[in-house]
Write a protein that holds these residues in place. Structure first.
Motif, PDB file in Angstrom:
ATOM      1  N   TYR A 148       0.849  -1.137   0.041  1.00 11.84           N
ATOM      2  CA  TYR A 148       0.110   0.093  -0.016  1.00 11.84           C
ATOM      3  C   TYR A 148       1.023   1.300  -0.069  1.00 11.84           C
ATOM      4  CZ  TYR A 148      -4.188  -2.434   0.675  1.00 11.84           C
ATOM      5  OH  TYR A 148      -5.525  -3.072   0.675  1.00 11.84           O
ATOM      6  N   PRO A 169      -7.580   6.317   6.482  1.00 16.85           N
ATOM      7  CA  PRO A 169      -8.851   5.767   6.239  1.00 16.85           C
ATOM      8  C   PRO A 169      -8.807   4.255   6.398  1.00 16.85           C
ATOM      9  CG  PRO A 169      -7.855   6.600   4.144  1.00 16.85           C
ATOM     10  CD  PRO A 169      -7.118   7.072   5.256  1.00 16.85           C
ATOM     11  N   LYS A 170      -7.605   3.509   6.007  1.00 11.62           N
ATOM     12  CA  LYS A 170      -7.569   2.147   6.280  1.00 11.62           C
ATOM     13  C   LYS A 170      -7.729   1.654   7.869  1.00 11.62           C
ATOM     14  CE  LYS A 170      -5.371  -1.845   4.440  1.00 11.62           C
ATOM     15  NZ  LYS A 170      -6.480  -2.494   4.251  1.00 11.62           N
ATOM     16  N   TRP A 247     -17.773   1.313   4.411  1.00 12.14           N
ATOM     17  CA  TRP A 247     -17.197   0.395   3.483  1.00 12.14           C
ATOM     18  C   TRP A 247     -16.518  -0.905   3.924  1.00 12.14           C
ATOM     19  CZ3 TRP A 247     -12.206  -0.526   4.374  1.00 12.14           C
ATOM     20  CH2 TRP A 247     -11.570   0.595   5.301  1.00 12.14           C
ATOM     21  N   ALA A 248     -16.177  -0.893   5.213  1.00 11.45           N
ATOM     22  CA  ALA A 248     -15.562  -2.114   5.741  1.00 11.45           C
ATOM     23  C   ALA A 248     -16.743  -3.110   6.137  1.00 11.45           C
ATOM     24  CB  ALA A 248     -14.958  -1.840   6.956  1.00 11.45           C
ATOM     25  N   ARG A 250     -19.354  -5.714   5.017  1.00 16.01           N
ATOM     26  CA  ARG A 250     -19.673  -6.357   3.798  1.00 16.01           C
ATOM     27  C   ARG A 250     -21.012  -7.221   3.898  1.00 16.01           C
ATOM     28  NH1 ARG A 250     -13.670  -7.846   2.231  1.00 16.01           N
ATOM     29  NH2 ARG A 250     -12.834  -5.760   2.245  1.00 16.01           N
TER      30      ARG A 250
ATOM     31  N   LEU B  88      -6.142  -2.918  -3.672  1.00 17.13           N
ATOM     32  CA  LEU B  88      -6.989  -1.759  -3.898  1.00 17.13           C
ATOM     33  C   LEU B  88      -7.457  -1.117  -2.749  1.00 17.13           C
ATOM     34  CD1 LEU B  88      -8.904  -3.404  -6.959  1.00 17.13           C
ATOM     35  CD2 LEU B  88      -7.194  -1.765  -6.987  1.00 17.13           C
ATOM     36  N   LEU B  89      -7.774   0.105  -2.749  1.00 16.98           N
ATOM     37  CA  LEU B  89      -8.364   0.998  -1.565  1.00 16.98           C
ATOM     38  C   LEU B  89      -9.600   0.752  -1.420  1.00 16.98           C
ATOM     39  CD1 LEU B  89      -6.531   4.064  -1.768  1.00 16.98           C
ATOM     40  CD2 LEU B  89      -5.857   1.851  -0.921  1.00 16.98           C
ATOM     41  N   GLU B  90     -10.395  -0.115  -0.141  1.00 14.40           N
ATOM     42  CA  GLU B  90     -11.719  -0.582  -0.144  1.00 14.40           C
ATOM     43  C   GLU B  90     -12.692   0.426  -0.191  1.00 14.40           C
ATOM     44  OE1 GLU B  90     -12.908  -3.610  -0.619  1.00 14.40           O
ATOM     45  OE2 GLU B  90     -10.783  -4.685  -0.784  1.00 14.40           O
ATOM     46  N   TRP B  91     -12.320   1.470   0.374  1.00 19.97           N
ATOM     47  CA  TRP B  91     -13.242   2.785   0.471  1.00 19.97           C
ATOM     48  C   TRP B  91     -13.370   3.465  -0.630  1.00 19.97           C
ATOM     49  CZ3 TRP B  91      -8.640   2.181   2.858  1.00 19.97           C
ATOM     50  CH2 TRP B  91      -7.548   2.996   2.516  1.00 19.97           C
ATOM     51  N   ARG B  92     -12.758   3.243  -1.808  1.00 17.57           N
ATOM     52  CA  ARG B  92     -12.913   3.842  -2.989  1.00 17.57           C
ATOM     53  C   ARG B  92     -13.608   3.078  -4.087  1.00 17.57           C
ATOM     54  NH1 ARG B  92      -8.564   7.747  -4.857  1.00 17.57           N
ATOM     55  NH2 ARG B  92      -8.045   8.855  -3.127  1.00 17.57           N
ATOM     56  N   ARG B 134     -17.088  -1.322  -5.576  1.00 16.74           N
ATOM     57  CA  ARG B 134     -16.023  -1.510  -4.797  1.00 16.74           C
ATOM     58  C   ARG B 134     -15.315  -2.648  -5.045  1.00 16.74           C
ATOM     59  NH1 ARG B 134     -16.385   2.442  -0.172  1.00 16.74           N
ATOM     60  NH2 ARG B 134     -18.357   3.899  -1.168  1.00 16.74           N
ATOM     61  N   SER B 136     -14.344  -4.921  -3.295  1.00 19.28           N
ATOM     62  CA  SER B 136     -14.782  -6.356  -2.640  1.00 19.28           C
ATOM     63  C   SER B 136     -15.764  -6.755  -3.532  1.00 19.28           C
ATOM     64  CB  SER B 136     -15.296  -6.012  -1.160  1.00 19.28           C
ATOM     65  OG  SER B 136     -16.306  -4.887  -1.126  1.00 19.28           O
TER      66      SER B 136
END
Lengths: 250, 265
Positions: A148, A169-170, A247-248, A250, B88-92, B134, B136
């Motif tokens: 990253y 953000p992560k 977003w986390a 699912r 990849l950035l999960e929040w984008r 996303r 995911s």
């Protein structure tokens, strides 16, 4: 919110209250042994003005302590997450500090800042709740996969850019997980101060006055009020989590 | 005219608690602009170190790494990278992920042009219609395609691929090989591919470098003719079989499982 998502927790609450009431009645316990839910209504209505004032005091001091814990906890977490040296230096200190029961710190703080009740209470709320935040932020940052960083570093991005675009953000899901724990801890801290070092403010003081006046239903009513405030603050965090780290999920 | 990538006499060692661990010792490489080199070698022989040297994330202890005849002193925005982990950035969304390098690299593109560029690349690799998804929500192969687009979005001179297809199943991998050829036709870049897959190496590259076991030196260089396997069926021709046999033999030497040519002679 769907009908089901409101119905299930509401019915669970009613079942809980019925079991509680049933337990007290079946054993024929007087209210000084254990108050029943039916005693709570009168306790609330009798002291409703006190409940409003004291709840507000407990709430704002808890929230301020929590905000302080977020700022300091995130700061410490960043230090430990980015620097191996700081992690090695600070971790044992923090663990040791966290292992001290905060009830023992209360009289020390009360003496140290005598008379500054708001400050004392906020300080204890902060001290008890910053640890999980610091740990989770540091773990979130230090476990960031090197790829990253490399993606941005290979383009010549600065450390600050990498932090804002990726690391921060992560780490948000871990941060909110810790914040949920910190919310309940902060309430414990506030009340510890309010009960152990009474200064006539907050729900802890109300609890204490229930004890002195042998008003047992009042003591139980305070506990229920604390639970209610805890739930409210917890769901505020859940709400923020959905906005910033949805977003986390699912 | 300088070669696009030139590596001369590179030696490098990692500092470990038990002393220096040499990973590269006598690495040589020369690749013309528009070329595509595949680097193969035994596990842990320092292939990924090579990508970090070319991208400027690391400096070698000795020797020179040059792009366009210029010594690589640090990261430069003319390089694009993709890894085995698509990171990849999960929040984008996928589109925002692909556009990420454009937020770092200074460029004169307007917002609309950036979006257009990203959309164009996504359609080139077959991800049209997935722009707003996303990461995911995508399969492993699709994520790797998106990662490839991100590596290319800022039109890098050098594209570094560090085992990008390594974690994919065989069919998805072959799909991506063909996608790579399509991308190569449309985009101009010099490619460096790290791989464990010899068929992948001769299918995609025009030069295959075999590294020796650690510490790695350039042990063997195979030129794949332009008439080499560029369709999947061509991987089963006698010419392809011969190239694969040579490479396999070289890998066995690198692993120490076969005597080196010098020893035989």
């Amino acid at each position: 919110m769907s009908l089901r998502s409101a119905f299930v927790p509401a019915s669970a609450l009613i079942v809980f209250l019925l079991l509680w009431e049933g337990l007290v009645r079946a054993n024929g316990w007087p209210n000084y042994k254990m108050a029943s839910p039916s005693d709570l209504g009168p306790a609330f209505t009798k002291h409703w003005d006190l409940f409003l004032v004291m709840s507000w005091q407990t709430l704002w001091r808890t929230v301020v302590g929590l905000l302080l814990a977020i700022v300091v906890g995130t700061g410490l977490g960043m230090l430990m997450g980015f620097s191996r040296l700081m992690r090695d230096a600070l971790y044992p200190l923090l663990v040791g500090f966290n292992a001290i029961p905060k009830a023992t710190v209360v009289p020390i703080v009360a003496l140290m800042f005598v008379g500054q009740h708001d400050f004392n209470t906020i300080l204890i709320a902060f001290m008890i709740s910053f640890f999980p935040i610091a740990v989770s932020v540091s773990i979130g940052l230090s476990t960031l996969e090197p790829e990253y960083r490399d993606i941005l570093r290979s383009l010549g991005a600065s450390q600050a850019t990498i932090f804002w675009k990726i690391a921060l953000p992560k780490t948000l899901p871990e941060f909110f997980g810790a914040l949920k724990v910190a919310v309940t801890l902060a309430f414990i801290g506030t009340n510890l101060m309010e009960i152990v070092s009474p200064h006539g403010r907050g729900l802890g003081a109300l609890f204490d006055s229930g004890k002195t006046n042998s008003d047992y239903p009042l003591m139980f009513a305070v506990l229920v009020m604390l639970a209610f405030l805890g739930i409210v603050l917890f769901y505020v965090v859940v709400f923020l989590e959905r906005i910033f780290a949805g977003w986390a999920d699912r | 005219m300088y070669p696009m990538i030139k590596i001369e006499g590179v030696r490098h060692a990692y500092q470990t608690p038990t002393g220096p661990l040499p990973v590269l010792d006598g690495l040589e490489m020369s690749l013309d602009e528009g070329g595509f080199v595949a680097v193969v070698g035994p596990s842990g022989c320092g292939k990924s170190t090579l990508t970090r040297l070319v991208s400027g994330l690391m400096k070698p202890d000795e020797g020179r790494v040059m792009l366009h005849g210029e010594i690589v002193a640090g990261p430069r925005s003319t390089v694009g990278m993709a890894f085995q982990n698509p990171v990849l950035l999960e929040w984008r969304s996928i589109l925002q992920n692909v556009m990420l390098p454009l937020e770092i690299v200074s460029n004169s593109l307007s917002k609309t042009e950036r979006v257009e560029r990203a959309r164009y690349l996504l359609s080139l690799v077959g991800l049209e219609g997935f722009e707003d998804k996303r990461p995911s929500e995508l399969s492993g192969g699709m994520r790797q395609r998106a990662s490839l687009c991100r590596a290319l979005v800022h039109k890098p001179e050098v594209l570094i691929l560090d085992e990008p297809f390594g974690a994919l199943d065989a069919f998805t991998r072959e799909d991506l090989w063909q996608t790579m050829h399509k991308v190569k036709e449309q985009e101009s870049f010099t490619g460096v591919l790290i791989t464990h897959d010899l068929r992948e190496a001769i299918f995609l590259a025009n030069q295959v470098i075999v590294l020796s076991g650690r510490p790695a030196r350039t042990q063997y260089v195979l030129d794949v003719p332009d008439t080499g396997p560029r369709d999947l069926e061509h991987l089963y021709t006698p010419e392809a079989a011969e190239m694969l046999a040579i490479l396999r033999h070289q890998i066995e030497i690198a692993q120490g499982r076969a005597p080196s040519d010098q020893e035989v002679a």
